[in-house]
Scaffold this motif. Structure first.
Motif, PDB file in Angstrom:
ATOM      1  N   ALA A 129       0.824  -1.212   0.005  1.00 19.51           N
ATOM      2  CA  ALA A 129       0.097  -0.032  -0.108  1.00 19.51           C
ATOM      3  C   ALA A 129       0.966   1.105  -0.060  1.00 19.51           C
ATOM      4  O   ALA A 129       1.931   1.390   0.896  1.00 19.51           O
ATOM      5  CB  ALA A 129      -1.009  -0.049   1.131  1.00 19.51           C
ATOM      6  N   THR A 130       0.612   2.106  -0.922  1.00 19.81           N
ATOM      7  CA  THR A 130       1.415   3.388  -0.907  1.00 19.81           C
ATOM      8  C   THR A 130       0.398   4.604  -1.117  1.00 19.81           C
ATOM      9  O   THR A 130      -0.771   4.417  -1.775  1.00 19.81           O
ATOM     10  CB  THR A 130       2.140   3.573  -2.376  1.00 19.81           C
ATOM     11  OG1 THR A 130       1.625   3.235  -3.366  1.00 19.81           O
ATOM     12  CG2 THR A 130       3.366   2.355  -2.032  1.00 19.81           C
ATOM     13  N   THR A 131       0.774   5.817  -0.409  1.00 19.06           N
ATOM     14  CA  THR A 131      -0.007   6.875  -0.782  1.00 19.06           C
ATOM     15  C   THR A 131       0.862   8.125  -0.809  1.00 19.06           C
ATOM     16  O   THR A 131       1.985   7.968  -0.537  1.00 19.06           O
ATOM     17  CB  THR A 131      -0.855   7.165   0.610  1.00 19.06           C
ATOM     18  OG1 THR A 131      -0.170   7.517   1.884  1.00 19.06           O
ATOM     19  CG2 THR A 131      -1.695   6.057   1.049  1.00 19.06           C
ATOM     20  N   TYR A 132       0.338   9.094  -1.702  1.00 19.83           N
ATOM     21  CA  TYR A 132       1.123  10.092  -2.082  1.00 19.83           C
ATOM     22  C   TYR A 132       0.189  11.532  -1.879  1.00 19.83           C
ATOM     23  O   TYR A 132      -0.984  11.395  -2.276  1.00 19.83           O
ATOM     24  CB  TYR A 132       1.336  10.383  -3.370  1.00 19.83           C
ATOM     25  CG  TYR A 132       2.271   9.129  -3.733  1.00 19.83           C
ATOM     26  CD1 TYR A 132       1.571   7.752  -4.150  1.00 19.83           C
ATOM     27  CD2 TYR A 132       3.660   9.343  -3.662  1.00 19.83           C
ATOM     28  CE1 TYR A 132       2.420   6.674  -4.677  1.00 19.83           C
ATOM     29  CE2 TYR A 132       4.440   7.806  -4.138  1.00 19.83           C
ATOM     30  CZ  TYR A 132       3.910   6.842  -4.437  1.00 19.83           C
ATOM     31  OH  TYR A 132       4.695   5.729  -4.646  1.00 19.83           O
ATOM     32  N   THR A 133       0.773  12.399  -1.208  1.00 20.64           N
ATOM     33  CA  THR A 133       0.265  13.799  -1.382  1.00 20.64           C
ATOM     34  C   THR A 133      -0.152  14.320  -2.998  1.00 20.64           C
ATOM     35  O   THR A 133       0.705  13.754  -3.613  1.00 20.64           O
ATOM     36  CB  THR A 133       1.076  15.022  -0.724  1.00 20.64           C
ATOM     37  OG1 THR A 133       0.355  15.993  -0.517  1.00 20.64           O
ATOM     38  CG2 THR A 133       2.414  15.460  -1.622  1.00 20.64           C
ATOM     39  N   ASN A 134      -0.943  15.007  -3.193  1.00 23.68           N
ATOM     40  CA  ASN A 134      -1.605  15.303  -4.548  1.00 23.68           C
ATOM     41  C   ASN A 134      -0.593  16.040  -5.628  1.00 23.68           C
ATOM     42  O   ASN A 134      -0.315  15.669  -6.533  1.00 23.68           O
ATOM     43  CB  ASN A 134      -2.853  15.864  -4.380  1.00 23.68           C
ATOM     44  CG  ASN A 134      -4.019  15.561  -4.004  1.00 23.68           C
ATOM     45  OD1 ASN A 134      -4.308  14.313  -4.028  1.00 23.68           O
ATOM     46  ND2 ASN A 134      -5.094  16.094  -3.532  1.00 23.68           N
ATOM     47  N   SER A 135       0.168  16.623  -4.675  1.00 26.01           N
ATOM     48  CA  SER A 135       1.102  17.466  -5.548  1.00 26.01           C
ATOM     49  C   SER A 135       2.413  16.843  -6.194  1.00 26.01           C
ATOM     50  O   SER A 135       3.134  17.127  -7.181  1.00 26.01           O
ATOM     51  CB  SER A 135       1.976  18.732  -4.823  1.00 26.01           C
ATOM     52  OG  SER A 135       2.716  18.145  -3.642  1.00 26.01           O
ATOM     53  N   VAL A 136       2.623  15.532  -5.746  1.00 24.45           N
ATOM     54  CA  VAL A 136       3.656  14.759  -6.245  1.00 24.45           C
ATOM     55  C   VAL A 136       3.273  13.488  -7.019  1.00 24.45           C
ATOM     56  O   VAL A 136       4.102  12.673  -7.506  1.00 24.45           O
ATOM     57  CB  VAL A 136       4.463  14.109  -5.116  1.00 24.45           C
ATOM     58  CG1 VAL A 136       5.130  15.515  -4.371  1.00 24.45           C
ATOM     59  CG2 VAL A 136       4.055  13.208  -4.266  1.00 24.45           C
ATOM     60  N   LYS A 137       1.740  13.087  -6.944  1.00 23.33           N
ATOM     61  CA  LYS A 137       1.399  11.854  -7.716  1.00 23.33           C
ATOM     62  C   LYS A 137       1.663  11.966  -9.008  1.00 23.33           C
ATOM     63  O   LYS A 137       1.602  12.960  -9.752  1.00 23.33           O
ATOM     64  CB  LYS A 137      -0.138  11.914  -7.467  1.00 23.33           C
ATOM     65  CG  LYS A 137      -0.572  11.622  -6.174  1.00 23.33           C
ATOM     66  CD  LYS A 137      -2.116  11.596  -6.194  1.00 23.33           C
ATOM     67  CE  LYS A 137      -2.763  11.017  -4.635  1.00 23.33           C
ATOM     68  NZ  LYS A 137      -4.243  11.246  -4.603  1.00 23.33           N
ATOM     69  N   GLY A 138       2.227  10.625  -9.462  1.00 27.05           N
ATOM     70  CA  GLY A 138       2.632  10.487 -10.995  1.00 27.05           C
ATOM     71  C   GLY A 138       3.989  11.187 -11.163  1.00 27.05           C
ATOM     72  O   GLY A 138       4.456  10.761 -12.224  1.00 27.05           O
ATOM     73  N   ARG A 139       4.594  11.765 -10.001  1.00 30.86           N
ATOM     74  CA  ARG A 139       5.993  11.851 -10.317  1.00 30.86           C
ATOM     75  C   ARG A 139       7.048  11.536  -9.233  1.00 30.86           C
ATOM     76  O   ARG A 139       8.239  11.367  -9.789  1.00 30.86           O
ATOM     77  CB  ARG A 139       6.033  13.617 -10.082  1.00 30.86           C
ATOM     78  CG  ARG A 139       5.234  14.372 -10.954  1.00 30.86           C
ATOM     79  CD  ARG A 139       5.533  15.868 -10.808  1.00 30.86           C
ATOM     80  NE  ARG A 139       5.300  16.463  -9.417  1.00 30.86           N
ATOM     81  CZ  ARG A 139       6.502  17.037  -8.778  1.00 30.86           C
ATOM     82  NH1 ARG A 139       7.557  17.201  -9.283  1.00 30.86           N
ATOM     83  NH2 ARG A 139       5.911  17.764  -7.671  1.00 30.86           N
ATOM     84  N   PHE A 140       6.575  11.086  -8.059  1.00 30.44           N
ATOM     85  CA  PHE A 140       7.238  10.472  -6.956  1.00 30.44           C
ATOM     86  C   PHE A 140       6.844   8.890  -6.885  1.00 30.44           C
ATOM     87  O   PHE A 140       5.742   8.754  -7.005  1.00 30.44           O
ATOM     88  CB  PHE A 140       7.205  11.212  -5.475  1.00 30.44           C
ATOM     89  CG  PHE A 140       7.848  12.627  -5.675  1.00 30.44           C
ATOM     90  CD1 PHE A 140       8.217  13.349  -6.840  1.00 30.44           C
ATOM     91  CD2 PHE A 140       8.011  13.341  -4.690  1.00 30.44           C
ATOM     92  CE1 PHE A 140       8.942  14.462  -6.666  1.00 30.44           C
ATOM     93  CE2 PHE A 140       8.561  14.321  -4.438  1.00 30.44           C
ATOM     94  CZ  PHE A 140       9.087  15.024  -5.599  1.00 30.44           C
TER      95      PHE A 140
END
Length: 116
Positions: A57-68
């Motif tokens: 399971a991974t989660t990302y803040t919106n500003s880095v989704k698709g990049r990090f």
């Protein structure tokens, strides 16, 4: 001695990439969830990405989704944050954190500067 040691920060141009590493010493990283945080000058520390102890399971803040991309290598006892298409606003000190229900460990931080 229990500690997290970060590396991989540096100066990069906009659009470039960096991979941050977070090595765990004195404990088994596979038993812990991991998070990366960042703190820019004059701003509060913010959660960037997290991965569960099972590395699924991974989660990302919106500003880095698709990049990090956050990942863990349990053989190397190391967590990573792959950062692509870096932007000026990604400039910050990046910290890793390992945690379970009882314990929390923080790294010392590594500077990432995105500048042309």
């Amino acid at each position: 001695q229990v500690q997290l040691v970060e590396s991989g920060g540096g100066l990069v141009q906009p659009g470039g990439s960096l991979r941050l590493s977070c090595g765990a010493f004195g404990f088994t990283l596979s038993e812990y969830a991991m998070s990366w945080y960042r703190q820019a000058p004059g701003k509060e520390r913010e959660l960037v990405a997290s991965i569960g102890s099972g590395s699924v399971a991974t989660t990302y803040t919106n500003s880095v989704k698709g990049r990090f991309t956050i990942s863990k290598d349990n053989v190397k006892n190391t967590a990573y944050l792959q950062m692509n298409n870096l932007k000026l606003e990604d400039t910050a000190v990046y910290y890793c954190k390992a945690y379970d229900a009882k314990l929390v460990y923080w790294g010392q931080g590594t500077q990432v500067t995105v500048s042309s």
